[in-house]
Design a protein around this motif. Structure first.
Motif, PDB file in Angstrom:
ATOM      1  N   ILE A  75      36.276  48.852  59.165  1.00  0.00           N
ATOM      2  CA  ILE A  75      36.088  49.795  58.049  1.00  0.00           C
ATOM      3  C   ILE A  75      37.471  50.267  57.623  1.00  0.00           C
ATOM      4  CG2 ILE A  75      34.873  51.840  57.236  1.00  0.00           C
ATOM      5  CD1 ILE A  75      33.140  51.730  59.747  1.00  0.00           C
ATOM      6  N   THR A  76      37.824  49.976  56.383  1.00  0.00           N
ATOM      7  CA  THR A  76      39.156  50.376  55.932  1.00  0.00           C
ATOM      8  C   THR A  76      39.048  51.213  54.660  1.00  0.00           C
ATOM      9  OG1 THR A  76      39.354  48.353  54.664  1.00  0.00           O
ATOM     10  CG2 THR A  76      40.310  48.324  56.860  1.00  0.00           C
ATOM     11  N   CYS A  77      40.151  51.879  54.339  1.00  0.00           N
ATOM     12  CA  CYS A  77      40.181  52.647  53.093  1.00  0.00           C
ATOM     13  C   CYS A  77      41.095  51.949  52.102  1.00  0.00           C
ATOM     14  CB  CYS A  77      40.755  54.045  53.342  1.00  0.00           C
ATOM     15  SG  CYS A  77      39.602  55.131  54.152  1.00  0.00           S
ATOM     16  N   SER A  78      40.735  52.026  50.840  1.00  0.00           N
ATOM     17  CA  SER A  78      41.622  51.574  49.785  1.00  0.00           C
ATOM     18  C   SER A  78      41.851  52.810  48.938  1.00  0.00           C
ATOM     19  CB  SER A  78      40.925  50.467  48.993  1.00  0.00           C
ATOM     20  OG  SER A  78      41.623  50.208  47.818  1.00  0.00           O
ATOM     21  N   GLN A  79      43.071  53.332  49.005  1.00  0.00           N
ATOM     22  CA  GLN A  79      43.284  54.634  48.372  1.00  0.00           C
ATOM     23  C   GLN A  79      44.010  54.553  47.042  1.00  0.00           C
ATOM     24  OE1 GLN A  79      45.286  57.749  50.548  1.00  0.00           O
ATOM     25  NE2 GLN A  79      44.918  59.083  48.791  1.00  0.00           N
ATOM     26  N   GLU A  80      43.411  55.198  46.055  1.00  0.00           N
ATOM     27  CA  GLU A  80      44.018  55.226  44.723  1.00  0.00           C
ATOM     28  C   GLU A  80      45.027  56.356  44.623  1.00  0.00           C
ATOM     29  OE1 GLU A  80      40.275  55.613  42.352  1.00  0.00           O
ATOM     30  OE2 GLU A  80      39.627  54.588  44.150  1.00  0.00           O
ATOM     31  N   THR A  81      46.049  56.143  43.811  1.00  0.00           N
ATOM     32  CA  THR A  81      46.973  57.252  43.565  1.00  0.00           C
ATOM     33  C   THR A  81      46.547  58.033  42.324  1.00  0.00           C
ATOM     34  OG1 THR A  81      48.376  55.648  42.488  1.00  0.00           O
ATOM     35  CG2 THR A  81      48.992  56.289  44.716  1.00  0.00           C
ATOM     36  N   GLU A  82      45.731  57.413  41.495  1.00  0.00           N
ATOM     37  CA  GLU A  82      45.069  58.141  40.407  1.00  0.00           C
ATOM     38  C   GLU A  82      43.644  57.593  40.359  1.00  0.00           C
ATOM     39  OE1 GLU A  82      45.905  57.062  36.368  1.00  0.00           O
ATOM     40  OE2 GLU A  82      46.642  55.097  36.929  1.00  0.00           O
ATOM     41  N   PRO A  83      42.664  58.410  39.908  1.00  0.00           N
ATOM     42  CA  PRO A  83      41.296  57.909  39.855  1.00  0.00           C
ATOM     43  C   PRO A  83      41.197  56.671  38.968  1.00  0.00           C
ATOM     44  CG  PRO A  83      41.353  60.281  39.495  1.00  0.00           C
ATOM     45  CD  PRO A  83      42.782  59.805  39.461  1.00  0.00           C
ATOM     46  N   LEU A  84      40.656  55.597  39.516  1.00  0.00           N
ATOM     47  CA  LEU A  84      40.595  54.330  38.773  1.00  0.00           C
ATOM     48  C   LEU A  84      39.212  54.054  38.203  1.00  0.00           C
ATOM     49  CD1 LEU A  84      42.821  52.031  41.056  1.00  0.00           C
ATOM     50  CD2 LEU A  84      43.383  52.939  38.792  1.00  0.00           C
ATOM     51  N   GLY A  85      38.336  55.067  38.272  1.00  0.00           N
ATOM     52  CA  GLY A  85      36.998  54.873  37.710  1.00  0.00           C
ATOM     53  C   GLY A  85      36.134  54.031  38.636  1.00  0.00           C
ATOM     54  N   THR A  86      35.127  53.364  38.049  1.00  0.00           N
ATOM     55  CA  THR A  86      34.189  52.625  38.902  1.00  0.00           C
ATOM     56  C   THR A  86      34.500  51.127  38.988  1.00  0.00           C
ATOM     57  OG1 THR A  86      32.724  52.555  36.984  1.00  0.00           O
ATOM     58  CG2 THR A  86      32.259  54.221  38.653  1.00  0.00           C
ATOM     59  N   ALA A  87      35.451  50.635  38.158  1.00  0.00           N
ATOM     60  CA  ALA A  87      35.829  49.217  38.259  1.00  0.00           C
ATOM     61  C   ALA A  87      37.257  49.056  38.781  1.00  0.00           C
ATOM     62  CB  ALA A  87      35.701  48.540  36.899  1.00  0.00           C
ATOM     63  N   GLY A  88      38.165  49.942  38.336  1.00  0.00           N
ATOM     64  CA  GLY A  88      39.562  49.850  38.773  1.00  0.00           C
ATOM     65  C   GLY A  88      39.711  49.711  40.298  1.00  0.00           C
ATOM     66  N   PRO A  89      38.919  50.443  41.102  1.00  0.00           N
ATOM     67  CA  PRO A  89      39.064  50.311  42.555  1.00  0.00           C
ATOM     68  C   PRO A  89      38.784  48.891  43.071  1.00  0.00           C
ATOM     69  CG  PRO A  89      37.884  52.325  42.034  1.00  0.00           C
ATOM     70  CD  PRO A  89      38.028  51.564  40.742  1.00  0.00           C
ATOM     71  N   LEU A  90      37.979  48.143  42.330  1.00  0.00           N
ATOM     72  CA  LEU A  90      37.718  46.754  42.748  1.00  0.00           C
ATOM     73  C   LEU A  90      38.968  45.900  42.529  1.00  0.00           C
ATOM     74  CD1 LEU A  90      34.772  47.886  42.400  1.00  0.00           C
ATOM     75  CD2 LEU A  90      34.121  45.571  41.831  1.00  0.00           C
ATOM     76  N   ALA A  91      39.676  46.178  41.416  1.00  0.00           N
ATOM     77  CA  ALA A  91      40.927  45.447  41.169  1.00  0.00           C
ATOM     78  C   ALA A  91      41.949  45.811  42.241  1.00  0.00           C
ATOM     79  CB  ALA A  91      41.449  45.781  39.774  1.00  0.00           C
ATOM     80  N   LEU A  92      41.996  47.098  42.587  1.00  0.00           N
ATOM     81  CA  LEU A  92      42.952  47.537  43.617  1.00  0.00           C
ATOM     82  C   LEU A  92      42.673  46.855  44.970  1.00  0.00           C
ATOM     83  CD1 LEU A  92      45.246  49.563  44.417  1.00  0.00           C
ATOM     84  CD2 LEU A  92      43.444  51.202  44.998  1.00  0.00           C
ATOM     85  N   ALA A  93      41.403  46.686  45.289  1.00  0.00           N
ATOM     86  CA  ALA A  93      41.043  46.126  46.610  1.00  0.00           C
ATOM     87  C   ALA A  93      40.788  44.617  46.538  1.00  0.00           C
ATOM     88  CB  ALA A  93      39.801  46.841  47.141  1.00  0.00           C
ATOM     89  N   LYS A  94      41.203  43.994  45.438  1.00  0.00           N
ATOM     90  CA  LYS A  94      40.888  42.576  45.203  1.00  0.00           C
ATOM     91  C   LYS A  94      41.193  41.689  46.416  1.00  0.00           C
ATOM     92  CE  LYS A  94      41.640  39.055  41.678  1.00  0.00           C
ATOM     93  NZ  LYS A  94      42.156  38.778  40.339  1.00  0.00           N
ATOM     94  N   ASP A  95      42.404  41.830  46.965  1.00  0.00           N
ATOM     95  CA  ASP A  95      42.797  40.945  48.073  1.00  0.00           C
ATOM     96  C   ASP A  95      41.909  41.142  49.287  1.00  0.00           C
ATOM     97  OD1 ASP A  95      44.703  40.003  46.447  1.00  0.00           O
ATOM     98  OD2 ASP A  95      46.352  41.207  47.299  1.00  0.00           O
ATOM     99  N   LYS A  96      41.474  42.386  49.487  1.00  0.00           N
ATOM    100  CA  LYS A  96      40.612  42.645  50.641  1.00  0.00           C
ATOM    101  C   LYS A  96      39.205  42.085  50.430  1.00  0.00           C
ATOM    102  CE  LYS A  96      42.625  46.995  52.231  1.00  0.00           C
ATOM    103  NZ  LYS A  96      42.258  48.233  52.875  1.00  0.00           N
ATOM    104  N   LEU A  97      38.775  42.027  49.162  1.00  0.00           N
ATOM    105  CA  LEU A  97      37.381  41.646  48.892  1.00  0.00           C
ATOM    106  C   LEU A  97      37.149  40.138  48.927  1.00  0.00           C
ATOM    107  CD1 LEU A  97      36.498  44.155  46.046  1.00  0.00           C
ATOM    108  CD2 LEU A  97      35.367  43.953  48.260  1.00  0.00           C
ATOM    109  N   ILE A  98      38.186  39.406  48.607  1.00  0.00           N
ATOM    110  CA  ILE A  98      38.010  37.949  48.551  1.00  0.00           C
ATOM    111  C   ILE A  98      38.138  37.376  49.955  1.00  0.00           C
ATOM    112  CG2 ILE A  98      39.053  35.804  47.701  1.00  0.00           C
ATOM    113  CD1 ILE A  98      39.817  37.317  45.189  1.00  0.00           C
ATOM    114  N   ASP A  99      37.163  36.565  50.356  1.00  0.00           N
ATOM    115  CA  ASP A  99      37.361  35.859  51.627  1.00  0.00           C
ATOM    116  C   ASP A  99      37.362  34.354  51.389  1.00  0.00           C
ATOM    117  OD1 ASP A  99      34.757  35.064  51.528  1.00  0.00           O
ATOM    118  OD2 ASP A  99      34.040  36.515  52.987  1.00  0.00           O
ATOM    119  N   GLU A 100      37.788  33.615  52.407  1.00  0.00           N
ATOM    120  CA  GLU A 100      38.012  32.167  52.238  1.00  0.00           C
ATOM    121  C   GLU A 100      36.763  31.457  51.716  1.00  0.00           C
ATOM    122  OE1 GLU A 100      37.840  33.116  55.913  1.00  0.00           O
ATOM    123  OE2 GLU A 100      39.311  34.488  55.057  1.00  0.00           O
ATOM    124  N   SER A 101      35.592  31.904  52.177  1.00  0.00           N
ATOM    125  CA  SER A 101      34.366  31.187  51.818  1.00  0.00           C
ATOM    126  C   SER A 101      33.961  31.439  50.361  1.00  0.00           C
ATOM    127  CB  SER A 101      33.243  31.631  52.746  1.00  0.00           C
ATOM    128  OG  SER A 101      33.024  33.016  52.559  1.00  0.00           O
TER     129      SER A 101
END
Ligand code: GDD
Ligand code: MG
Length: 346
Positions: A75-101
């Protein structure tokens, strides 16, 4: 498989509880709200949960470290420095969300507690072959939600309209998405809304599908909804035949008592009561439609109804607290004090 939970906002409507504890760590049915979600994700094989947060990171991180080992998942946190709304946080955490499969990932809004038919959603997603699936539910008053117009037979979404000004339908976005990694290519790294900027475009490309959520669903962002949520949650436990619910001549309806709580004689509890860990409830206390959280002490013959009692609170002898009083942390209510109602009906 991975999941991201959107944890924004200050939970102002649940103050004073949220003055010291992030909203998601507030207990519902003796369990922090976010654990309801994380446990559901774990049960269908999610191995990593990313919390997209924009405030109170310390409290969250402490909590997570504790539960990472208890639950055996990352369980990890992806912390914004400014509120990114409901889609921006997905862009911020992009590398964490994609897996090899290249497998799809879940996204949850943090307010939701439901029966989490996630397995069913995975099957639905695989079967339609589109880019994104969302869970929807029917409501009477859809204007404060994201509304979906869909083909009933296939679930294909024709339109997604966030907070519509005129009536478009009564099936609303119910806070749970399953997205292919390709959705991330549609999201820019800036404050942006998945409901206003991303879903309408996927729907226009005919690649957004909706699955109807049945059974219990609650949004517990406000005190009255919280109490109703507790009622629904305890009902769901009853329907599942849970052994956690208390029984006995002093119990009316559904009551959940942590095993470390000390309960004296002559009390009457219920309906819809949760008593948390390390609470002490003295003789002759009456509790109905309320939560009493960790470490609270309720003295003799006190009476609490329709209220949320936070952590390490003392309610004095014979005090009577009714109708949407919310006490946060470390409050002392003097003996024989009567408090009634401070939140207007919503
Ligand atoms: N990390 C992060 N950063 N999270 C955010 C931010 C942000 O800047 N802004 C909002 N969130 C989180 C909230 O904490 C919540 O979990 C989720 O995103 C949705 O935001 P809300 O503010 O709760 O939106 P809403 O309740 O008005 O509407 C949403 O939920 C409805 C159902 O409950 C929408 O998704 C609607 O389409 C939906 O019907
Ligand atoms: Mg919300």
């Amino acid at each position: 498989m991975k999941a991201l939970i959107l944890v924004g906002g200050f939970g102002t409507r649940l103050r004073p509880l949220t003055l010291t504890v992030p909203k998601l760590l507030i207990d519902l049915g003796n369990k922090p709200m976010i654990l309801h979600q994380i446990e559901a994700l774990k049960s269908i094989g999610v191995t990593e949960v990313i919390l997209a947060i924009n405030y109170q990171p310390e409290a969250m991180t402490r909590f997570l470290k504790d539960y990472e080992s208890k639950l055996g998942m990352k369980i990890t946190c992806s912390q914004e420095t400014e509120p990114l709304g409901t889609a921006g946080p997905l862009a911020l955490a992009k590398d964490k969300l994609i897996d090899e499969s290249g497998s799809p990932f879940f996204v949850l809004n943090s307010d939701v507690i439901c029966e989490f038919p996630l397995e069913k959603m995975i099957k639905f997603h695989k079967a339609h072959g589109g880019e994104a699936s969302i869970m929807v539910t029917e409501v009477d008053e859809p204007s404060k939600y994201g509304v979906v117009v869909m083909e009933e037979t296939t679930g294909k979404v024709e339109r997604f309209v966030e907070k519509p000004k005129t009536f478009v339908g009564n099936k609303i976005n119910a806070d749970i998405y399953l997205l292919n990694p390709s959705v991330l290519d549609r999201i820019e790294f800036r404050p942006t809304s998945i409901e206003r900027e991303v879903f309408p475009k996927i729907a226009a490309d005919r690649k957004l599908y909706a699955m109807v959520l049945t059974g219990l669903r609650m949004d517990i962002g406000q005190p009255r909804d919280y109490i109703t949520g507790l009622e629904l949650y305890l009902d769901a436990l009853r329907n599942k035949g849970s052994s956690k619910l208390s029984s006995g001549s002093h119990i009316r309806g559904n009551v959940l008592i942590d095993e470390s709580a000390v309960i004296e004689g002559g009390c009457v509890f219920g309906p819809d009561v949760a008593i948390g860990p390390e609470c002490v409830v003295e003789e002759g206390v009456t509790l109905s439609r309320c939560t009493v959280m960790r470490g609270a002490r309720i003295d003799k013959h006190a009476c609490i109804s329709n209220c949320i009692i936070g952590w390490n609170i003392t309610v004095g002898q014979g005090a009577c607290i009714e109708d949407m009083i919310i006490l946060g942390e470390d409050v002392y209510v003097y003996d024989k004090i009567a408090c009634n109602g401070c939140v207007p009906p919503s």
